[in-house]
Design an enzyme around this catalytic site. Structure first.
Site, PDB file in Angstrom:
ATOM      1  N   HIS A  54      44.073  -5.287  -9.997  1.00 56.17           N
ATOM      2  CA  HIS A  54      44.658  -6.596 -10.338  1.00 56.17           C
ATOM      3  C   HIS A  54      45.868  -6.894  -9.454  1.00 56.17           C
ATOM      4  O   HIS A  54      46.975  -6.440  -9.749  1.00 56.17           O
ATOM      5  CB  HIS A  54      45.070  -6.576 -11.816  1.00 56.17           C
ATOM      6  CG  HIS A  54      45.555  -7.886 -12.352  1.00 56.17           C
ATOM      7  ND1 HIS A  54      45.567  -8.162 -13.698  1.00 56.17           N
ATOM      8  CD2 HIS A  54      46.073  -8.983 -11.747  1.00 56.17           C
ATOM      9  CE1 HIS A  54      46.052  -9.382 -13.896  1.00 56.17           C
ATOM     10  NE2 HIS A  54      46.378  -9.892 -12.729  1.00 56.17           N
ATOM     11  N   ASP A 299      49.311  -6.012 -11.303  1.00 57.44           N
ATOM     12  CA  ASP A 299      49.486  -7.471 -11.423  1.00 57.44           C
ATOM     13  C   ASP A 299      50.517  -7.941 -10.380  1.00 57.44           C
ATOM     14  O   ASP A 299      51.326  -8.835 -10.642  1.00 57.44           O
ATOM     15  CB  ASP A 299      49.919  -7.879 -12.838  1.00 57.44           C
ATOM     16  CG  ASP A 299      49.823  -9.380 -13.079  1.00 57.44           C
ATOM     17  OD1 ASP A 299      49.288 -10.101 -12.214  1.00 57.44           O
ATOM     18  OD2 ASP A 299      50.284  -9.837 -14.141  1.00 57.44           O
TER      19      ASP A 299
HETATM   20 ZN   LIG Z   1      47.352 -12.549 -15.993  1.00 56.00          ZN
END
Ligand SMILES: [Zn+2]
Length: 442
Positions: A54, A299
């Site tokens: 991610h 992220d």
């Molecule tokens: Zn997200």
């Protein structure tokens, strides 16, 4: 050498040839070296190349934040041989041409590998589905509207039918926007102190509850992105008992920091979902330990200072300083600041802290940062068996260093870890037998 896929953990000599693992033998046994280049990795770990499921590389569309080139170099510097790049670029990766563009830029970078994540819906608008088969043919290995939740349950339900048929997972950004209401920080004491709007736990867990019900119904694979609350973890455990194919990830910032980091770091500790309270952090760490959490994802969300409203908020936050209540205009600026933090170059050091604190074994770290993400992305990777592609990370688990954002290879500096002392980092990142990052050089 630590390779959980083959339950291997010990001192080995490893020979890489023609981009593949050619041999792995107990240290000291005679490995045939030919004219090999020798790397003395004594005291270090040889692990399957780390994989981040991610990241946001902002390319195409936002070169002031990151490009595929800078993002992949940052990934390699963090020990990652592969990263999965989310679809919220401009244009959105909802079409094969954009997927191909991403893969071409990544080839040119000659650094870490890029795995394209396809949008689930056209333009991330949550209405019209993408052509899932065409996106998979173009190279997408995961589907996600990450950054934006899929509000229409029927849209998601239909998407799960199709992705399930194709054999890919859907990664879900779990947010009920009727509850999060653009909250700037976790609903609680810190948000109240600063005078900014709160984002409650329930905004995440409500949506996790709905989506896990869909997952149980469809049998398709779902992946809960950046899980941040104990309720979400409980729901995931329960869904697994009901046979759901569900995996989940946690970010280093969510398992390391609590909401109070915003008092020091301001917009650089603002992300979605927000940092939670101390008890929540402990629950996430317990779920890493007990296996509820499958993997670590950064992220990685690079932003330029302007998007983070750094100039307007200058002087209100900073190291060694706790912000006071924000004036009305400053509170608005804070709410306007873009969400997210960079993470590729600090993830391994923060994850190693879990090992140094004896929360997890080294093999479990490798599982969370390589083997499990490989499985999520349907990649033949995350293992070091003879014959496997030589995607390898060599880690010095004990090297102490200080996080210095000005030295990041990422284009962006938005981190709440500046100045933090970390123990352990990547020494070599090897992709198909080629060294793409060499941390031995000062
Ligand atoms: Zn997200």
């Amino acid at each position: 050498m630590i390779d959980p896929a083959s339950a291997l953990d010990g001192q080995y000599d490893v020979l890489v040839r023609d981009g593949k693992i050619a041999a792995a033998e107990r240290a000291g046994t005679r490995i045939n070296l030919h004219d090999a280049t020798l790397v003395d990795a004594s005291g270090w770990w040889i692990v399957p190349g780390l994989i981040d499921p991610h990241v946001h590389l902002r390319d195409p569309g936002f070169p002031e934040k990151e490009t595929i080139l800078t993002g992949l170099r940052a990934a390699a510097a963090g020990g990652f041989t592969t990263v999965a790049a989310m679809a919220n670029t401009s244009p959105v990766n909802d079409n094969p041409a954009t997927t191909r563009y991403m893969l071409e830029r990544a080839m040119e970078a000659r650094s870490a590998r890029l795995v394209p994540v396809s949008a689930v819906t056209q333009g991330l608008r949550g209405i019209e589905p993408v052509d899932f088969a065409a996106m998979a043919d173009a190279g997408a290995r995961l589907f996600s509207d990450d950054g934006i939740p899929i509000d229409d349950a029927m849209v998601l339900s239909r998407a799960l039918d199709e992705t399930g048929r194709l054999g890919y997972a859907v990664a879900l950004h779990e947010e009920d926007r009727a509850l999060s209401c653009d909250g700037a920080l976790n609903a609680g004491g810190v948000a109240e102190h600063l005078g900014v709007s709160g984002y409650p736990d329930s905004a995440e867990s409500q949506r996790v509850r709905r989506d896990l019900a869909l997952a149980i119904g469809s049998g398709a694979a779902v992946h809960i992105a950046h899980v941040s609350t104990p309720e979400s973890l409980e729901l995931i455990r329960a869904a697994r008992r009901h046979g759901a194919q569900v995996t989940c990830e946690v970010t280093p910032h969510h398992f390391t920091l609590d909401e109070s980091a915003a008092l020091t770091w301001g917009p650089n500790a603002k992300m979605n979902p927000p940092l939670r309270n101390r008890d929540d952090v402990e629950a996430l760490r317990a779920a890493i330990r007990d296996g509820t959490i499958d993997m670590i994802a950064t992220d990685h969300a690079p932003h330029d200072p302007k998007s983070k409203r750094m100039e307007q908020l200058a002087g209100l936050f900073g190291p060694g300083h706790q912000a006071a209540r924000l004036e009305h205009d400053a509170a608005e600026m804070f709410a306007d600041a873009a969400n997210g933090v960079v993470g590729l170059e600090t993830s391994l050091g923060l994850a190693l802290d879990l090992v140094h604190r004896s929360l997890i074994e080294p093999a479990r770290l490798v599982e969370m940062m390589s083997l499990k993400p490989a499985a999520l992305l349907r990649l033949k990777a995350g293992a070091l068996a003879v014959g496997a592609t030589a995607d390898v990370t060599v880690v010095d688990p004990n090297l102490e260093w200080t996080v210095a954002p000005e030295k990041f290879l990422s284009k962006s500096r938005n981190t709440p870890f500046a100045g933090m002392r970390l123990k352990g980092r990547a020494m070599l990142t090897i992709v198909a037998g080629e060294i793409v990052y060499d941390g031995r050089k000062p």
